[in-house]
Scaffold this motif. Sequence first.
Motif, mmCIF file in Angstrom:
data_model
loop_
_atom_site.group_PDB
_atom_site.id
_atom_site.type_symbol
_atom_site.label_atom_id
_atom_site.label_comp_id
_atom_site.label_asym_id
_atom_site.label_seq_id
_atom_site.Cartn_x
_atom_site.Cartn_y
_atom_site.Cartn_z
ATOM 1 N N HIS A 111 56.340 -6.811 84.864
ATOM 2 C CA HIS A 111 55.690 -8.059 85.265
ATOM 3 C C HIS A 111 56.258 -8.568 86.595
ATOM 4 O O HIS A 111 55.530 -9.136 87.412
ATOM 5 N N PRO A 168 53.042 -6.091 90.047
ATOM 6 C CA PRO A 168 52.142 -6.852 90.914
ATOM 7 C C PRO A 168 52.663 -6.953 92.343
ATOM 8 O O PRO A 168 51.880 -6.985 93.296
ATOM 9 N N LEU A 188 44.917 -4.044 89.979
ATOM 10 C CA LEU A 188 46.045 -4.859 89.533
ATOM 11 C C LEU A 188 46.241 -6.046 90.462
ATOM 12 O O LEU A 188 46.463 -7.175 89.998
ATOM 13 N N TYR A 189 46.161 -5.815 91.764
ATOM 14 C CA TYR A 189 46.293 -6.927 92.707
ATOM 15 C C TYR A 189 45.262 -8.011 92.415
ATOM 16 O O TYR A 189 45.595 -9.202 92.320
ATOM 17 N N ASN A 230 45.642 -9.678 88.728
ATOM 18 C CA ASN A 230 46.855 -10.481 88.657
ATOM 19 C C ASN A 230 46.672 -11.801 89.396
ATOM 20 O O ASN A 230 47.094 -12.861 88.915
ATOM 21 N N ARG A 231 46.012 -11.767 90.560
ATOM 22 C CA ARG A 231 45.773 -13.002 91.308
ATOM 23 C C ARG A 231 44.827 -13.932 90.540
ATOM 24 O O ARG A 231 45.030 -15.152 90.508
ATOM 25 N N TRP A 240 44.415 -14.053 87.298
ATOM 26 C CA TRP A 240 45.143 -14.594 86.148
ATOM 27 C C TRP A 240 46.132 -15.680 86.574
ATOM 28 O O TRP A 240 46.290 -16.691 85.882
ATOM 29 N N ASN A 241 46.776 -15.491 87.726
ATOM 30 C CA ASN A 241 47.725 -16.495 88.200
ATOM 31 C C ASN A 241 47.074 -17.845 88.459
ATOM 32 O O ASN A 241 47.739 -18.885 88.420
ATOM 33 N N HIS A 285 43.968 -11.193 81.250
ATOM 34 C CA HIS A 285 45.425 -11.132 81.075
ATOM 35 C C HIS A 285 45.844 -9.812 80.438
ATOM 36 O O HIS A 285 46.785 -9.148 80.910
ATOM 37 N N ALA A 344 45.368 -6.947 82.951
ATOM 38 C CA ALA A 344 46.359 -6.993 84.032
ATOM 39 C C ALA A 344 47.696 -6.427 83.553
ATOM 40 O O ALA A 344 48.373 -5.684 84.287
ATOM 41 N N GLU A 345 48.076 -6.767 82.323
ATOM 42 C CA GLU A 345 49.325 -6.229 81.781
ATOM 43 C C GLU A 345 49.226 -4.718 81.586
ATOM 44 O O GLU A 345 50.186 -3.981 81.853
ATOM 45 N N SER A 384 49.536 -3.029 84.909
ATOM 46 C CA SER A 384 50.934 -3.003 85.323
ATOM 47 C C SER A 384 51.648 -1.800 84.705
ATOM 48 O O SER A 384 52.451 -1.123 85.366
#
Length: 682
Positions: free
Chosen positions: A376, A380, A606-607, A610-611, A613-614, A634, A637-638, A641
């Motif tokens: 994690h 990312p 993933l980029y 992840n963005r 989800w953030n 989510h 994205a995990e 990763s």
Amino acid sequence: MQTPNPTAEIVTRRIERLSSHLTPSPPNDDSEIGMLTCAGRAKKLNVSTSMLTEYMRGKHREIQEKIFDYFNSRPDLQTPVEISKDGHRELCMRQLLGLVREAGIRPYKYIVEDPEVYFAIVEAVGSVDISLGIQLGVQYSLWGGTVLNLGTKKHKDKYFDGIDSVEYPGCFAMTELHHGSNVQGLQTVATFDPITDEFIINTPNDGALKWWIGNAATHGKFATVFAKLMLLTNNSSQGLSDMGVHAFIVPIRDLKTHATLPGVEIQDCGYKVGLNGVDNGALRFTSVRIPRDNLLNRFGDVTRDGKYTSSLPSIGKRFAATLGELVGGRVGLAYSSVGVLKMAVTIAVRYSLLRQQFGPPKQPEISILDYQSQQHKLMPMLASTYAFHFATLYLVDKYSEMKKSREEQLVADVHELSAGLKAYVTSYTAKSLSICRESCGGHGYAAVNRFGILRNDHDIFQTFEGDNTVLLQQVAGDLLKQYKEKFQGGTLTVTWNYLRQSMDTYLSQPNPVTARWEGEDHLRDPKFQLDAFRYRTSRLLQSVAVRLNKHTKTLGTFGAWNRCLNHLLILAESHIETVILEKFIEAVQRCPDKSTRATLKLVCDLYALNRIWNDIGTYRNVDYVAPNKAKAIHKLAEYLSFQVKNVARELVDAFDFPDHVTRAPIGMKSNAYASYTQYVGF
């Protein structure tokens, strides 16, 4: 003849639209990005590090390897972990002279002829020592760049060879004690004396002292001094007329004796948090006289009888043209910051693969990168490094195009893009360096493993060539200008052209059907990803425009801007993230090798996810993403990763840093612990 039923036609069209949403079109063949399935859950990707490296570094790999090989052959020029300020400064100058005079690397000609080569040199040199990279930038991009970009033929003829060979080491004297980002507020004065045909340079007060001037404290012999140009008016009773900020070549030390010249006072700014190989100094000028020819007169000149001439009609336009020619510094910082991030991620990932800690009962310990928490932190970040790589390559490409075409709109476009990428990338890298240090535990705290040195040396990247908060405001201001022009029928610049569509499409009511889609193919579809990024930026742009309009009525323009400042900064960051994703997707599409393309697609997904989800709260608040879809984002994205973790070694190896450049014992490709123990004396 039966009369058509308009209501029935509307219903039919609505059913067809819903059907198309529920049944997505199948992907194209694997030559298109489409909804490429690039990381099947059943097996690890097959990554060719050499092909990935070739695609990443391409045509400039040879000159970078020449630089690496030179410093590897000269152990006496490698920067030790422990070194004094004065020792580091002298070493940096010897490194620069060796690079230019022994290795034959001459960066100066590339600033105009081929900026892509110049920035590749800067990246490689910064990998050896960030202080050396900045020293090189001060000499060629800043001091040398002003001569090439703000001067005319007479200046190039007189100074080019001396700057190129470092016989004329120089400074870029813009920043003052009281003024940095507000260049128009500079107080240093250059007054023309028509009797002697000279300019008189003066520092009127302590606030006008030139401050943080690289190459000034020890080595510099010349300075490009930015000062207000003052001319006598025709009516002597009116005194002097301010023609705005101009650049002047001011000698500060004797070429032969190196003694400080009369009227020039130089003080050392002393130890800094980092970059102590760069000799920052402060300058005071007291009635320093220079020839009229020392005005860098590309955009404005003074005749022998004291008359001002310019092809540009106003102070504002001359100032904009001057700063537009200096944008290369920001381009270089964004590009170099990615190089620092690559180095830090390489060390952190290699150590995380090597270090074993705990594990299932009565079974071997596992690597710390097998822990989800470590993934994690680092995966990312690794994906972002790739994203930034392609985004800054695009920036360098647009900058090179701008230098050749001089097209006005492209100049403006590069100015805003460089401001945004410099601010975003350097801030991200600064935060990531601390995360990398933490990820390597106690060994990350050892100076020899470089995180502290990289963190301290890079930290100033967030401030020089424009404070990041100020630069993001410039981006937000340009977005608002584009927003206004959209509704007045104006054209949109290249970088911002998605806004034309976004104002018509992305701000429409979110589709309740697509808001619930949670399939992997949909979430990994670049169209969904880009639409999500663009939708967020469009909503932020529209909402801040409304807020500014409302507050301006009571607070005025400045007060309204300040009231909405945090909103504006978030808008600028959202836009830059959108541009970064767009350029990453394009890089995936262009990749000719199927396996390499699949690897890059995984990293790109993933980029993007992840963005998203953030910032999932933003999407949830407007029902752009339903709860089930948020959960799916989510979860995916995990999982991505984890998939990137499986090829993390190959991904960092593709950055292609030799061990003698990485230097951190825990970041070696092999025998890391042996290198580490040998360093401490075992």
